[in-house]
Design a protein around this motif. Sequence first.
Motif, PDB file in Angstrom:
ATOM      1  N   LEU A  84     -14.559 -21.993 -24.575  1.00  0.00           N
ATOM      2  CA  LEU A  84     -14.149 -20.624 -24.306  1.00  0.00           C
ATOM      3  C   LEU A  84     -14.312 -20.328 -22.816  1.00  0.00           C
ATOM      4  O   LEU A  84     -15.226 -20.860 -22.173  1.00  0.00           O
ATOM      5  CB  LEU A  84     -15.000 -19.647 -25.124  1.00  0.00           C
ATOM      6  CG  LEU A  84     -14.724 -19.615 -26.624  1.00  0.00           C
ATOM      7  CD1 LEU A  84     -15.786 -18.781 -27.337  1.00  0.00           C
ATOM      8  CD2 LEU A  84     -13.333 -19.063 -26.918  1.00  0.00           C
ATOM      9  N   PRO A  85     -13.453 -19.488 -22.248  1.00  0.00           N
ATOM     10  CA  PRO A  85     -13.634 -19.132 -20.840  1.00  0.00           C
ATOM     11  C   PRO A  85     -14.862 -18.268 -20.655  1.00  0.00           C
ATOM     12  O   PRO A  85     -15.258 -17.516 -21.560  1.00  0.00           O
ATOM     13  CB  PRO A  85     -12.356 -18.347 -20.518  1.00  0.00           C
ATOM     14  CG  PRO A  85     -11.921 -17.777 -21.833  1.00  0.00           C
ATOM     15  CD  PRO A  85     -12.287 -18.814 -22.851  1.00  0.00           C
ATOM     16  N   THR A  86     -15.484 -18.354 -19.505  1.00  0.00           N
ATOM     17  CA  THR A  86     -16.569 -17.434 -19.189  1.00  0.00           C
ATOM     18  C   THR A  86     -15.984 -16.059 -18.916  1.00  0.00           C
ATOM     19  O   THR A  86     -14.784 -15.910 -18.674  1.00  0.00           O
ATOM     20  CB  THR A  86     -17.355 -17.897 -17.953  1.00  0.00           C
ATOM     21  OG1 THR A  86     -16.491 -17.814 -16.800  1.00  0.00           O
ATOM     22  CG2 THR A  86     -17.860 -19.327 -18.123  1.00  0.00           C
ATOM     23  N   TRP A  87     -16.857 -15.042 -18.943  1.00  0.00           N
ATOM     24  CA  TRP A  87     -16.398 -13.698 -18.612  1.00  0.00           C
ATOM     25  C   TRP A  87     -15.755 -13.671 -17.220  1.00  0.00           C
ATOM     26  O   TRP A  87     -14.703 -13.089 -17.023  1.00  0.00           O
ATOM     27  CB  TRP A  87     -17.552 -12.702 -18.668  1.00  0.00           C
ATOM     28  CG  TRP A  87     -17.204 -11.417 -17.961  1.00  0.00           C
ATOM     29  CD1 TRP A  87     -17.418 -11.100 -16.652  1.00  0.00           C
ATOM     30  CD2 TRP A  87     -16.493 -10.310 -18.524  1.00  0.00           C
ATOM     31  NE1 TRP A  87     -16.898  -9.850 -16.367  1.00  0.00           N
ATOM     32  CE2 TRP A  87     -16.330  -9.362 -17.493  1.00  0.00           C
ATOM     33  CE3 TRP A  87     -15.990 -10.026 -19.798  1.00  0.00           C
ATOM     34  CZ2 TRP A  87     -15.683  -8.140 -17.699  1.00  0.00           C
ATOM     35  CZ3 TRP A  87     -15.349  -8.816 -19.993  1.00  0.00           C
ATOM     36  CH2 TRP A  87     -15.201  -7.889 -18.957  1.00  0.00           C
ATOM     37  N   THR A  99     -15.357 -14.464 -25.055  1.00  0.00           N
ATOM     38  CA  THR A  99     -15.709 -15.273 -23.892  1.00  0.00           C
ATOM     39  C   THR A  99     -16.947 -16.088 -24.231  1.00  0.00           C
ATOM     40  O   THR A  99     -17.705 -15.742 -25.142  1.00  0.00           O
ATOM     41  CB  THR A  99     -15.985 -14.423 -22.635  1.00  0.00           C
ATOM     42  OG1 THR A  99     -17.113 -13.576 -22.866  1.00  0.00           O
ATOM     43  CG2 THR A  99     -14.768 -13.592 -22.274  1.00  0.00           C
ATOM     44  N   GLU A 100     -17.124 -17.147 -23.500  1.00  0.00           N
ATOM     45  CA  GLU A 100     -18.232 -18.059 -23.779  1.00  0.00           C
ATOM     46  C   GLU A 100     -19.582 -17.365 -23.679  1.00  0.00           C
ATOM     47  O   GLU A 100     -20.486 -17.597 -24.474  1.00  0.00           O
ATOM     48  CB  GLU A 100     -18.169 -19.232 -22.795  1.00  0.00           C
ATOM     49  CG  GLU A 100     -19.192 -20.319 -23.047  1.00  0.00           C
ATOM     50  CD  GLU A 100     -19.013 -21.479 -22.077  1.00  0.00           C
ATOM     51  OE1 GLU A 100     -18.807 -22.607 -22.545  1.00  0.00           O
ATOM     52  OE2 GLU A 100     -19.075 -21.239 -20.855  1.00  0.00           O
ATOM     53  N   ASP A 101     -19.730 -16.479 -22.702  1.00  0.00           N
ATOM     54  CA  ASP A 101     -21.014 -15.846 -22.419  1.00  0.00           C
ATOM     55  C   ASP A 101     -21.017 -14.360 -22.770  1.00  0.00           C
ATOM     56  O   ASP A 101     -21.666 -13.567 -22.107  1.00  0.00           O
ATOM     57  CB  ASP A 101     -21.356 -16.028 -20.941  1.00  0.00           C
ATOM     58  CG  ASP A 101     -20.203 -15.608 -20.015  1.00  0.00           C
ATOM     59  OD1 ASP A 101     -19.099 -15.288 -20.525  1.00  0.00           O
ATOM     60  OD2 ASP A 101     -20.400 -15.608 -18.790  1.00  0.00           O
ATOM     61  N   PHE A 102     -20.307 -13.983 -23.843  1.00  0.00           N
ATOM     62  CA  PHE A 102     -20.159 -12.570 -24.189  1.00  0.00           C
ATOM     63  C   PHE A 102     -21.497 -11.874 -24.376  1.00  0.00           C
ATOM     64  O   PHE A 102     -21.659 -10.695 -24.059  1.00  0.00           O
ATOM     65  CB  PHE A 102     -19.326 -12.419 -25.476  1.00  0.00           C
ATOM     66  CG  PHE A 102     -20.121 -12.660 -26.735  1.00  0.00           C
ATOM     67  CD1 PHE A 102     -20.648 -11.607 -27.455  1.00  0.00           C
ATOM     68  CD2 PHE A 102     -20.374 -13.955 -27.185  1.00  0.00           C
ATOM     69  CE1 PHE A 102     -21.399 -11.826 -28.607  1.00  0.00           C
ATOM     70  CE2 PHE A 102     -21.121 -14.189 -28.318  1.00  0.00           C
ATOM     71  CZ  PHE A 102     -21.631 -13.113 -29.043  1.00  0.00           C
ATOM     72  N   ASN A 103     -22.485 -12.599 -24.893  1.00  0.00           N
ATOM     73  CA  ASN A 103     -23.775 -11.966 -25.208  1.00  0.00           C
ATOM     74  C   ASN A 103     -24.695 -11.887 -24.007  1.00  0.00           C
ATOM     75  O   ASN A 103     -25.826 -11.428 -24.130  1.00  0.00           O
ATOM     76  CB  ASN A 103     -24.476 -12.709 -26.347  1.00  0.00           C
ATOM     77  CG  ASN A 103     -24.701 -14.178 -26.044  1.00  0.00           C
ATOM     78  OD1 ASN A 103     -24.280 -14.682 -25.012  1.00  0.00           O
ATOM     79  ND2 ASN A 103     -25.352 -14.877 -26.952  1.00  0.00           N
ATOM     80  N   ALA A 104     -24.210 -12.292 -22.831  1.00  0.00           N
ATOM     81  CA  ALA A 104     -25.011 -12.181 -21.613  1.00  0.00           C
ATOM     82  C   ALA A 104     -24.507 -11.065 -20.708  1.00  0.00           C
ATOM     83  O   ALA A 104     -25.043 -10.872 -19.627  1.00  0.00           O
ATOM     84  CB  ALA A 104     -24.992 -13.509 -20.854  1.00  0.00           C
ATOM     85  N   LEU A 139     -26.809  -0.052 -28.320  1.00  0.00           N
ATOM     86  CA  LEU A 139     -26.319   1.088 -27.567  1.00  0.00           C
ATOM     87  C   LEU A 139     -26.983   1.142 -26.199  1.00  0.00           C
ATOM     88  O   LEU A 139     -26.374   1.505 -25.205  1.00  0.00           O
ATOM     89  CB  LEU A 139     -26.567   2.386 -28.340  1.00  0.00           C
ATOM     90  CG  LEU A 139     -25.731   2.549 -29.610  1.00  0.00           C
ATOM     91  CD1 LEU A 139     -26.104   3.853 -30.308  1.00  0.00           C
ATOM     92  CD2 LEU A 139     -24.247   2.538 -29.290  1.00  0.00           C
ATOM     93  N   ARG A 140     -28.247   0.762 -26.144  1.00  0.00           N
ATOM     94  CA  ARG A 140     -28.919   0.712 -24.850  1.00  0.00           C
ATOM     95  C   ARG A 140     -28.259  -0.347 -23.982  1.00  0.00           C
ATOM     96  O   ARG A 140     -28.056  -0.151 -22.795  1.00  0.00           O
ATOM     97  CB  ARG A 140     -30.397   0.383 -25.028  1.00  0.00           C
ATOM     98  CG  ARG A 140     -31.111   0.189 -23.686  1.00  0.00           C
ATOM     99  CD  ARG A 140     -32.529  -0.320 -23.857  1.00  0.00           C
ATOM    100  NE  ARG A 140     -33.356   0.681 -24.494  1.00  0.00           N
ATOM    101  CZ  ARG A 140     -34.635   0.885 -24.175  1.00  0.00           C
ATOM    102  NH1 ARG A 140     -35.194   0.171 -23.222  1.00  0.00           N
ATOM    103  NH2 ARG A 140     -35.350   1.786 -24.800  1.00  0.00           N
ATOM    104  N   MET A 176     -17.317  -3.274 -26.144  1.00  0.00           N
ATOM    105  CA  MET A 176     -16.900  -3.872 -27.403  1.00  0.00           C
ATOM    106  C   MET A 176     -17.558  -5.233 -27.619  1.00  0.00           C
ATOM    107  O   MET A 176     -18.140  -5.515 -28.661  1.00  0.00           O
ATOM    108  CB  MET A 176     -15.371  -4.000 -27.413  1.00  0.00           C
ATOM    109  CG  MET A 176     -14.781  -4.450 -28.745  1.00  0.00           C
ATOM    110  SD  MET A 176     -14.647  -6.231 -28.893  1.00  0.00           S
ATOM    111  CE  MET A 176     -13.712  -6.329 -30.417  1.00  0.00           C
ATOM    112  N   LEU A 177     -17.491  -6.092 -26.591  1.00  0.00           N
ATOM    113  CA  LEU A 177     -18.060  -7.424 -26.725  1.00  0.00           C
ATOM    114  C   LEU A 177     -19.573  -7.379 -26.907  1.00  0.00           C
ATOM    115  O   LEU A 177     -20.152  -8.172 -27.657  1.00  0.00           O
ATOM    116  CB  LEU A 177     -17.707  -8.281 -25.511  1.00  0.00           C
ATOM    117  CG  LEU A 177     -16.254  -8.763 -25.416  1.00  0.00           C
ATOM    118  CD1 LEU A 177     -16.026  -9.495 -24.106  1.00  0.00           C
ATOM    119  CD2 LEU A 177     -15.896  -9.649 -26.594  1.00  0.00           C
ATOM    120  N   SER A 178     -20.241  -6.446 -26.215  1.00  0.00           N
ATOM    121  CA  SER A 178     -21.690  -6.390 -26.286  1.00  0.00           C
ATOM    122  C   SER A 178     -22.192  -5.948 -27.647  1.00  0.00           C
ATOM    123  O   SER A 178     -23.344  -6.182 -27.988  1.00  0.00           O
ATOM    124  CB  SER A 178     -22.230  -5.441 -25.210  1.00  0.00           C
ATOM    125  OG  SER A 178     -21.905  -4.104 -25.523  1.00  0.00           O
TER     126      SER A 178
END
Length: 264
Positions: A128-131, A193-198, A214-215, A238-240
């Motif tokens: 997956l592409p990075t952000w 994206t590969e790093d969506f959770n970062a 939400l924070r 959305m991704l977060s």
Amino acid sequence: MNRCRSLAIMMALAAGNAPAADGRQDWVEIPAGRFASVLALTEPGADSAIDGFALMRRPVSNAEFLAFVSAHPEWQRGAAPTVFVDGQYLSHWESATAIGESADDAAPVTRVSWFAASAYCEAQGGRLPTWLEWEYVAAADETRLDARSDPAWREHILGWYSRTGGKDLPAVGQTPANAYGVQDMHGLVWEWTEDFNALMVSGDNRDQGDPDLLRFCGAGALSTNDRENYAILMRTAMLSALQADSTTRNLGFRCARDPRGTTP
């Protein structure tokens, strides 16, 4: 615009990045460059170096993902481990091995988790592409590599995002290619994206791992360098809010890969 970068793009477009005659995905070579992300991923306002990479011209379609799960039955609906996919994984398909009439073969595949998307890309020799890679390419319009300073273009993008997704998605590859030769970066589906959770991190490292999404969304919004770019805020929020096993009806993906001769 960097002259060498512009020349590299022209050469890549001339080298045969037109859609493959047999309908298979083709890849667009994206030249290296420097890019100031809307998000404060490093020092606010600082450019980041982008290495050259390749990106799929269009999002992955239902037909392409069906070919993948047919060759890799462990990723079929009902077979994929529940730790990797939620209960809505490919739920819009007729069966585990048939798309059916509820979805168009040529439409972008959705209801695919980050794990499943990553597995697909790995099977294609990619990832997956990075952000940052995604944002770098998505900043381009049809003639400019970075159109983000144009208020009219930003309003156009925001209008697309307000309509993104839905029950009946059109086929991939219907929008004009941007300056890199890539299509459907906006207005069709959201993309993993590969790093969506970062993306969403608090400035206080004691808050890392806080489950209050939400924070995280709020912290991400505060870290942006351009708060008028609401489409980016919508996308990062959305991704977060997702987990890696999440699937939604308007979330798809495309793959990236490193230059040939390097390990993905």
